[in-house]
Design a protein around this motif. Structure first.
Motif, PDB file in Angstrom:
ATOM      1  N   MET A 100       2.235   2.346  -3.197  1.00  0.00           N
ATOM      2  CA  MET A 100       2.933   1.820  -2.127  1.00  0.00           C
ATOM      3  C   MET A 100       4.098   0.769  -2.626  1.00  0.00           C
ATOM      4  N   ALA A 101       5.185   0.753  -1.659  1.00  0.00           N
ATOM      5  CA  ALA A 101       6.343  -0.056  -2.011  1.00  0.00           C
ATOM      6  C   ALA A 101       6.718  -1.288  -1.353  1.00  0.00           C
ATOM      7  N   VAL A 102       7.198  -2.156  -2.033  1.00  0.00           N
ATOM      8  CA  VAL A 102       7.524  -3.634  -1.244  1.00  0.00           C
ATOM      9  C   VAL A 102       9.208  -3.631  -1.589  1.00  0.00           C
ATOM     10  N   TRP A 103       9.879  -3.852  -0.582  1.00  0.00           N
ATOM     11  CA  TRP A 103      11.531  -4.168  -1.004  1.00  0.00           C
ATOM     12  C   TRP A 103      11.830  -5.732  -0.676  1.00  0.00           C
ATOM     13  N   LEU A 104      12.544  -6.170  -1.783  1.00  0.00           N
ATOM     14  CA  LEU A 104      12.727  -7.567  -1.811  1.00  0.00           C
ATOM     15  C   LEU A 104      14.254  -7.577  -2.047  1.00  0.00           C
ATOM     16  N   ASP A 105      14.970  -8.065  -1.072  1.00  0.00           N
ATOM     17  CA  ASP A 105      16.617  -8.016  -1.192  1.00  0.00           C
ATOM     18  C   ASP A 105      17.032  -6.707  -1.855  1.00  0.00           C
ATOM     19  N   GLY A 106      16.537  -5.708  -1.388  1.00  0.00           N
ATOM     20  CA  GLY A 106      17.110  -4.237  -1.671  1.00  0.00           C
ATOM     21  C   GLY A 106      16.470  -3.772  -3.163  1.00  0.00           C
ATOM     22  N   MET A 107      15.587  -4.673  -3.593  1.00  0.00           N
ATOM     23  CA  MET A 107      14.789  -4.266  -4.972  1.00  0.00           C
ATOM     24  C   MET A 107      13.709  -3.609  -4.649  1.00  0.00           C
ATOM     25  N   LYS A 108      13.184  -2.721  -5.122  1.00  0.00           N
ATOM     26  CA  LYS A 108      11.979  -1.947  -4.919  1.00  0.00           C
ATOM     27  C   LYS A 108      10.862  -2.259  -5.863  1.00  0.00           C
ATOM     28  N   PHE A 109       9.898  -2.637  -5.532  1.00  0.00           N
ATOM     29  CA  PHE A 109       8.548  -2.784  -6.419  1.00  0.00           C
ATOM     30  C   PHE A 109       7.571  -1.967  -5.951  1.00  0.00           C
ATOM     31  N   THR A 110       6.902  -1.286  -6.769  1.00  0.00           N
ATOM     32  CA  THR A 110       6.120  -0.205  -6.445  1.00  0.00           C
ATOM     33  C   THR A 110       4.641  -0.609  -7.288  1.00  0.00           C
ATOM     34  N   PHE A 111       3.485  -0.458  -6.452  1.00  0.00           N
ATOM     35  CA  PHE A 111       2.323  -0.810  -6.963  1.00  0.00           C
ATOM     36  C   PHE A 111       1.123   0.373  -6.434  1.00  0.00           C
ATOM     37  N   ASN A 112       0.026   0.405  -7.281  1.00  0.00           N
ATOM     38  CA  ASN A 112      -0.711   1.396  -7.245  1.00  0.00           C
ATOM     39  C   ASN A 112      -2.033   0.638  -6.320  1.00  0.00           C
ATOM     40  N   VAL A 113      -2.197   1.204  -5.193  1.00  0.00           N
ATOM     41  CA  VAL A 113      -3.490   0.649  -4.286  1.00  0.00           C
ATOM     42  C   VAL A 113      -4.690   1.612  -4.508  1.00  0.00           C
ATOM     43  N   GLU A 114      -5.708   0.882  -5.050  1.00  0.00           N
ATOM     44  CA  GLU A 114      -7.001   1.606  -5.276  1.00  0.00           C
ATOM     45  C   GLU A 114      -7.773   1.230  -4.282  1.00  0.00           C
ATOM     46  N   LEU A 115      -8.460   2.208  -3.516  1.00  0.00           N
ATOM     47  CA  LEU A 115      -8.959   2.121  -2.159  1.00  0.00           C
ATOM     48  C   LEU A 115     -10.461   2.700  -2.261  1.00  0.00           C
ATOM     49  N   GLY A 116     -11.217   2.074  -2.003  1.00  0.00           N
ATOM     50  CA  GLY A 116     -12.928   2.506  -1.990  1.00  0.00           C
ATOM     51  C   GLY A 116     -13.335   2.614  -0.367  1.00  0.00           C
ATOM     52  N   VAL A 117     -13.878   3.942   0.032  1.00  0.00           N
ATOM     53  CA  VAL A 117     -14.269   4.060   1.404  1.00  0.00           C
ATOM     54  C   VAL A 117     -15.417   4.773   1.506  1.00  0.00           C
ATOM     55  N   ASP A 118     -16.374   4.427   2.237  1.00  0.00           N
ATOM     56  CA  ASP A 118     -17.759   4.777   2.548  1.00  0.00           C
ATOM     57  C   ASP A 118     -17.420   6.252   3.242  1.00  0.00           C
ATOM     58  N   VAL A 119     -17.968   7.307   2.644  1.00  0.00           N
ATOM     59  CA  VAL A 119     -17.757   8.911   3.492  1.00  0.00           C
ATOM     60  C   VAL A 119     -18.441   8.774   4.716  1.00  0.00           C
ATOM     61  N   GLY A 120     -19.681   8.480   4.960  1.00  0.00           N
ATOM     62  CA  GLY A 120     -20.175   8.454   6.122  1.00  0.00           C
ATOM     63  C   GLY A 120     -19.957   7.632   7.210  1.00  0.00           C
ATOM     64  N   SER A 121     -19.672   6.471   7.064  1.00  0.00           N
ATOM     65  CA  SER A 121     -19.208   5.679   8.086  1.00  0.00           C
ATOM     66  C   SER A 121     -17.705   5.485   8.351  1.00  0.00           C
ATOM     67  N   PHE A 122     -17.102   5.821   7.023  1.00  0.00           N
ATOM     68  CA  PHE A 122     -15.558   5.634   7.002  1.00  0.00           C
ATOM     69  C   PHE A 122     -15.128   4.112   6.890  1.00  0.00           C
ATOM     70  N   CYS A 123     -16.252   3.233   6.376  1.00  0.00           N
ATOM     71  CA  CYS A 123     -16.133   1.688   6.185  1.00  0.00           C
ATOM     72  C   CYS A 123     -15.310   1.341   4.751  1.00  0.00           C
ATOM     73  N   HIS A 124     -14.258   0.696   5.009  1.00  0.00           N
ATOM     74  CA  HIS A 124     -13.364   0.263   3.954  1.00  0.00           C
ATOM     75  C   HIS A 124     -14.251  -0.651   3.061  1.00  0.00           C
ATOM     76  N   THR A 125     -14.637  -0.389   2.123  1.00  0.00           N
ATOM     77  CA  THR A 125     -15.438  -1.559   1.181  1.00  0.00           C
ATOM     78  C   THR A 125     -14.728  -2.326  -0.080  1.00  0.00           C
ATOM     79  N   GLY A 126     -13.593  -1.751  -0.220  1.00  0.00           N
ATOM     80  CA  GLY A 126     -13.106  -2.592  -1.358  1.00  0.00           C
ATOM     81  C   GLY A 126     -11.568  -1.942  -1.867  1.00  0.00           C
TER      82      GLY A 126
END
Length: 474
Positions: A100-126
């Motif tokens: 995912m990217a964030v633009w600051l004054d035309g400059m792009k900063f890219t980060f990796n978002v690691e996500l954990g989701v419970d398969v059964g309930s679709f609850c985002h846990t971390g």
């Protein structure tokens, strides 16, 4: 009546003659002779510059027909995948990362978002935000889940090096968590996190800030946005219903609606009991499962039954032989996923072969040359065939000729030419009408002589046509 034939030369493909195909093939062979790569787009543009007004698809079919280009067909078929859904909460934790990217004054900063989701309930846990996807990011998300919800039964992730390295596997084993790796090239195997990221990016959208803040500010802003999304998402039900499930269960139902639902269920059962046009394919699938002792889950078996319908029996038969050889070499290949992988490749070869044969029948240079020669030969034979006027003149000599042996010779010619005309004509009534008109134009003959000329020709025409004789009017 003589049938009027229309040549099937519609559109630009009607301009494709044997000479055009020969010129295109010659240019393509010259490019390959120079050890250059043949590129369809550039090749088409060059041909158009030289005056060949043909589309890219037509040129590609010409090259395929003459073995100068490999056919590539694309037909959408449902793909088989193993079902990893769970029935209990906190049973299976889905892990995945996305940039995912964030633009600051035309400059792009890219980060990796690691996500954990419970398969059964679709609850985002971390979640965790890091410069790249690393093992530390994966363990951080799992640790958040453990603190809030306890240990999951298993963790599902893709085959990335950050997910399946020794450090992560050792950590999960120490925690008593099973590792379930989704198949490579199979995004649906870990579809829970894929769907979560899709919804997250759709909600958050593009992040652009007009400030000169450093990279740390970009990270803090992204953390706040992801936290807000997860908190709001966990308050919503997975299904798009306006009311809660308990409220829906308490809603009144009329007798008419109950009867309609009973009828719908009855119709559904009747549909299942009807003869399936794909029964042969499903029988092949059942035979493979029984012969090799496969034990798919009910969800996997239903998916396999659905997918097998979209493949040809020819491809399934070839796949059975290839699957037997593969299993005999390596026992670990004894599963439905490997079988469908072979089936998909063989079906692609079958589709490409059919398309190649279609192109060869239409644009092969040698075939078109032979067809052109046959057409020219037929035209020569048609031009050399006797005319109606010539037949009538010869019949006139057979009737009023002064020399006896010349009359016999003329009569033989009338018989021969009449047979040729009858052979080249599908309907005899128009031929008879033209003969009668030609006889009527013989003004030097009286009515009785014209009748004799017609009867001389008619006796040979009636050998093919069984219709009644057309009498000559005065």
């Amino acid at each position: 009546m003589k049938p009027y034939e229309l040549p099937d030369d519609r559109g630009k493909s009607g301009k494709v003659t044997a000479e055009v195909v020969g010129s295109i093939v010659e240019r393509a062979k010259a490019i390959k002779a120079n050890n250059q790569r043949l590129r369809i787009k550039t090749f088409t543009a060059n041909l158009r510059a030289e005056g060949f007004d043909l589309g890219r698809k037509t040129i590609e079919q010409i090259l395929i027909a003459n073995d100068l280009w490999r056919p590539q067909t694309r037909k959408r078929r449902p793909r088989y995948y193993q079902n990893l859904c769970q029935r209990i909460p906190n049973g299976l934790l889905s892990l995945d990362g996305s940039d995912m990217a964030v633009w600051l004054d035309g400059m792009k900063f890219t980060f990796n978002v690691e996500l954990g989701v419970d398969v059964g309930s679709f609850c985002h846990t971390g979640f965790g935000i890091h410069p790249t996807e690393t093992s530390t990011a994966v363990m951080d998300v799992v640790e958040q889940h453990r603190r809030n919800w306890g240990n999951p039964v298993g963790v599902i992730c893709d085959h990335g090096s950050a997910n399946l390295n020794e450090k992560v596997i050792s950590y999960l084993n120490d925690c008593g968590i099973e590792v379930v790796a989704a198949g490579p090239g199979n995004p649906k195997g870990n579809g829970t996190d894929e769907g979560a990221f899709s919804q997250m990016k759709q909600v958050i959208g593009s992040i652009c800030l007009n400030t000169s803040s450093p990279q740390a500010l970009a990270k803090s802003v992204l953390e706040a946005l992801v936290s807000v999304y997860i908190k709001m998402r966990n308050r919503l039900p997975l299904r798009r219903n306006n009311a809660a499930p308990s409220d829906q269960m308490q809603a009144p139902v009329t007798d008419g609606e109950k009867q309609a639902e009973k009828q719908r269920i009855a119709d559904h059962k009747n549909t299942k009991n009807a003869d399936d046009e794909h029964g042969d394919k499903i029988e092949r699938l059942d035979w493979i499962i029984n012969y090799y002792g496969l034990t798919p889950t009910p969800a996997e078996y239903d998916r396999a039954r659905h997918c097998i319908r979209y493949y040809d029996l020819e491809a399934i038969s070839k796949t059975e032989k290839a699957f037997l050889r593969a299993v005999s070499r390596q026992e670990s290949r004894r599963n439905l996923a490997y079988f469908f992988g072979i089936l998909r490749n063989i079906q692609q070869e079958v589709d490409d072969g059919r398309y190649r044969n279609y192109c060869r029948c239409r644009y092969n240079y040698e075939t078109m040359r032979q067809a052109e020669k046959s057409r020219q030969e037929q035209e020569r034979q048609r031009d050399a065939a006797p005319k109606i006027e010539t037949l009538v003149k010869m019949a006139q000599e057979a009737v009023i000729g002064s020399v006896r042996h010349l009359r016999r010779f003329a009569l033989k010619k009338v018989e021969q030419w009449a047979a040729e005309i009858c052979k080249s004509s599908r309907y005899m009534e128009p031929v008879k009408k033209r003969i009668i008109e030609a006889i009527g134009e013989l003004k030097e003959l009286d009515h009785n002589q014209q009748e004799q000329v017609w009867k001389t020709i008619e006796q040979f025409i009636n050998q093919k046509s069984k219709t009644e004789s057309v009498t000559l009017s005065a």
